[in-house]
Design a protein around this motif. Sequence first.
Motif, short mmCIF file in Angstrom:
data_model
loop_
_atom_site.label_atom_id
_atom_site.label_comp_id
_atom_site.label_asym_id
_atom_site.label_seq_id
_atom_site.Cartn_x
_atom_site.Cartn_y
_atom_site.Cartn_z
N TYR A 168 39.97 33.89 30.23
CA TYR A 168 38.62 33.31 30.31
C TYR A 168 37.57 34.42 30.37
O TYR A 168 37.79 35.46 30.99
N LEU A 223 42.15 33.74 37.47
CA LEU A 223 41.31 32.68 38.02
C LEU A 223 41.76 32.26 39.41
O LEU A 223 40.96 31.84 40.25
N ARG A 224 43.07 32.40 39.69
CA ARG A 224 43.59 32.02 41.00
C ARG A 224 42.90 32.80 42.11
O ARG A 224 42.69 32.29 43.20
N ARG A 237 34.91 23.54 40.79
CA ARG A 237 35.71 23.43 42.02
C ARG A 237 34.79 23.27 43.23
O ARG A 237 35.08 22.53 44.16
N GLY A 268 47.23 32.74 34.99
CA GLY A 268 45.98 32.09 35.41
C GLY A 268 45.10 31.63 34.26
O GLY A 268 43.90 31.46 34.43
N THR A 269 45.69 31.41 33.09
CA THR A 269 44.85 30.98 31.96
C THR A 269 45.01 29.48 31.67
O THR A 269 44.54 28.99 30.65
N GLY A 270 45.70 28.77 32.56
CA GLY A 270 45.72 27.31 32.46
C GLY A 270 46.92 26.70 31.75
O GLY A 270 46.93 25.50 31.47
N LYS A 271 47.96 27.48 31.51
CA LYS A 271 49.14 26.94 30.79
C LYS A 271 49.81 25.82 31.60
O LYS A 271 50.00 24.71 31.10
N THR A 272 50.13 26.13 32.86
CA THR A 272 50.80 25.13 33.70
C THR A 272 49.91 23.90 33.89
O THR A 272 50.39 22.75 33.83
N THR A 273 48.63 24.15 34.08
CA THR A 273 47.70 23.03 34.30
C THR A 273 47.69 22.09 33.10
O THR A 273 47.69 20.87 33.26
N HIS A 307 38.41 22.58 31.58
CA HIS A 307 37.43 23.10 30.62
C HIS A 307 38.04 24.20 29.75
O HIS A 307 38.93 24.92 30.17
N SER A 361 54.06 34.11 30.47
CA SER A 361 52.88 34.95 30.71
C SER A 361 53.21 36.43 30.52
O SER A 361 52.34 37.28 30.56
N1 LIG Z 1 40.46 25.41 32.29
C1 LIG Z 1 40.63 25.26 33.60
N2 LIG Z 1 39.84 24.40 34.27
C2 LIG Z 1 40.00 24.24 35.61
N3 LIG Z 1 40.92 24.91 36.35
C3 LIG Z 1 41.72 25.78 35.72
C4 LIG Z 1 41.62 25.99 34.32
N4 LIG Z 1 42.53 26.91 33.96
C5 LIG Z 1 43.18 27.27 35.07
N5 LIG Z 1 42.71 26.59 36.13
C6 LIG Z 1 43.16 26.72 37.52
O1 LIG Z 1 43.58 28.07 37.70
C7 LIG Z 1 44.80 28.13 38.46
C8 LIG Z 1 45.88 28.81 37.63
O2 LIG Z 1 46.14 28.01 36.47
P1 LIG Z 1 47.60 27.82 35.87
O3 LIG Z 1 48.63 27.80 36.96
O4 LIG Z 1 47.57 26.66 34.95
O5 LIG Z 1 47.75 29.17 35.05
P2 LIG Z 1 48.99 29.69 34.20
O6 LIG Z 1 48.45 30.17 32.90
O7 LIG Z 1 50.07 28.68 34.16
O8 LIG Z 1 49.45 30.94 35.08
P3 LIG Z 1 50.92 31.61 35.20
O9 LIG Z 1 51.27 32.13 33.84
O10 LIG Z 1 50.74 32.71 36.18
O11 LIG Z 1 51.87 30.55 35.69
C9 LIG Z 1 45.14 26.69 38.82
O12 LIG Z 1 44.66 26.44 40.12
C10 LIG Z 1 44.37 25.86 37.81
O13 LIG Z 1 44.00 24.61 38.37
#
Ligand SMILES: Nc1ncnc2c1ncn2[C@@H]1O[C@H](COP(=O)(O)OP(=O)(O)OP(=O)(O)O)[C@@H](O)[C@H]1O
Length: 405
Positions: free
Chosen positions: A233, A273-274, A245, A88-93, A56, A205
């Motif tokens: 977020y 978010l983690r 979740r 935790g803002t969803g980049k990796t996801t 989302h 990040s």
């Molecule tokens: N938009 C989203 N919808 C559902 N789950 C999300 C969303 N964004 C993040 N998450 C969940 O939050 C957690 C952290 O997300 P993610 O690893 O993608 O963050 P990141 O920005 O890559 O963090 P970092 O910079 O620390 O690596 C994961 O478990 C991911 O599934």
Amino acid sequence: MSVSPETITIFTPRPLNQYHPAPRPLTMSQHYLMYNQTLIRDPEVFEFNYTPDAIHYRDIQLRQLAGALSPALQGASPINANLRGPPGTGKTTCVRRIFSELEETSSCVVPVFVNCESVGTAFRVFAAVFERLFGQQPPLSGIPLQRLTDPIAAELIRREAVLIVCLDDANYLSQTGQFDVVIRSLVRMYENYPGVKTGVVTTISDHSFCPLTVLDPAVISVWQPDEILFSPYGEDEVRSILQDRIRMGLYQGVIPPGILDHITALTMEAGDLRVGIDLLKHSVLTAERDAHISVVEDNVNTAYETARGAHLTLLIEGLKPGPERLLSHIIQMKQEEQTASLTSRILYESFKETRDISYTAFRSWLRRLSDLRLIDIRQRAAKGNAHEIELRFDPGLMENCADIN
Ligand SMILES: Nc1ncnc2c1ncn2[C@@H]1O[C@H](COP(=O)(O)OP(=O)(O)OP(=O)(O)O)[C@@H](O)[C@H]1O
């Protein structure tokens, strides 16, 4: 993986309603779990590398990334992309999602995901590519990079495939002084191996890390990434992601609405978010241990203490030596209560006595600590440019988590 009724055996967790035999009258004992009952429907949902079906609030970023990489589906070089935003803002996801779509759509795109926190050198980045292409690790370590790039390039040409490498948390490569060499080796591969097509996706990040300052101009001119921004977020967004979740991973009613609000508030306080996802898991496990069928506030608070400690340790361990030393200094000053209120100016003067540092570098380290939500920097009303520095957690707890001094 979800549990379907057909797969239930004596050793697998069963849905809650199967533990409540209908004909018997309700007794207090039915409000408590049996030893082998669980409140968790799908434990995978709470794993840190789980990719949710619905991502989302990231539609724009997903489209931008897909747009940058889509030329690879036609056998052309993709546009490089740099994903920036706090942890935790969803980049990796988002990268994982687009990579898995690329793999499903075409066998001529080879996406390789590299976690730069654990893979810190150009050799190990290319070893990951080698492993992905040949299904085995390269035979030797400590050999010239070319001994890896030669077979990689030959294989890409043989398959007529485009290589896309994601350097997740790419800022870690700058700690080992390898950022320039890794980007250079990937984006300029076509020069040494005509016909080879590559793309690079970086996620960063660390707000204070500016790739342009560590890259050679000749690399910058070829790298030229699309910048894709990930903002933190808001509270409603966090609540709705956590709600999702809960729906996927837990049985109905395990997290009452008031408890979700409480977990959301704690997640906002931690700024990642983690922490919320971890809190859900650990609160439920605590509730199970206490034989409750739904989570109560005490379960969350107990879990928060654990999750907060683990989260803090991870954040502090990931700091570069400079910001880590600055954090250690702030903790020390706060513990010694040298000043009622710690302004950035007082901190700078005191820190400067311990090491030679420019104000610009100091500001950038301070900003890094603030980005990671380890400290708050507050502007003091009616005091010009003065900023007050506050630790976001108890100094004793931070010292324990970091084991720094
Ligand atoms: N938009 C989203 N919808 C559902 N789950 C999300 C969303 N964004 C993040 N998450 C969940 O939050 C957690 C952290 O997300 P993610 O690893 O993608 O963050 P990141 O920005 O890559 O963090 P970092 O910079 O620390 O690596 C994961 O478990 C991911 O599934």
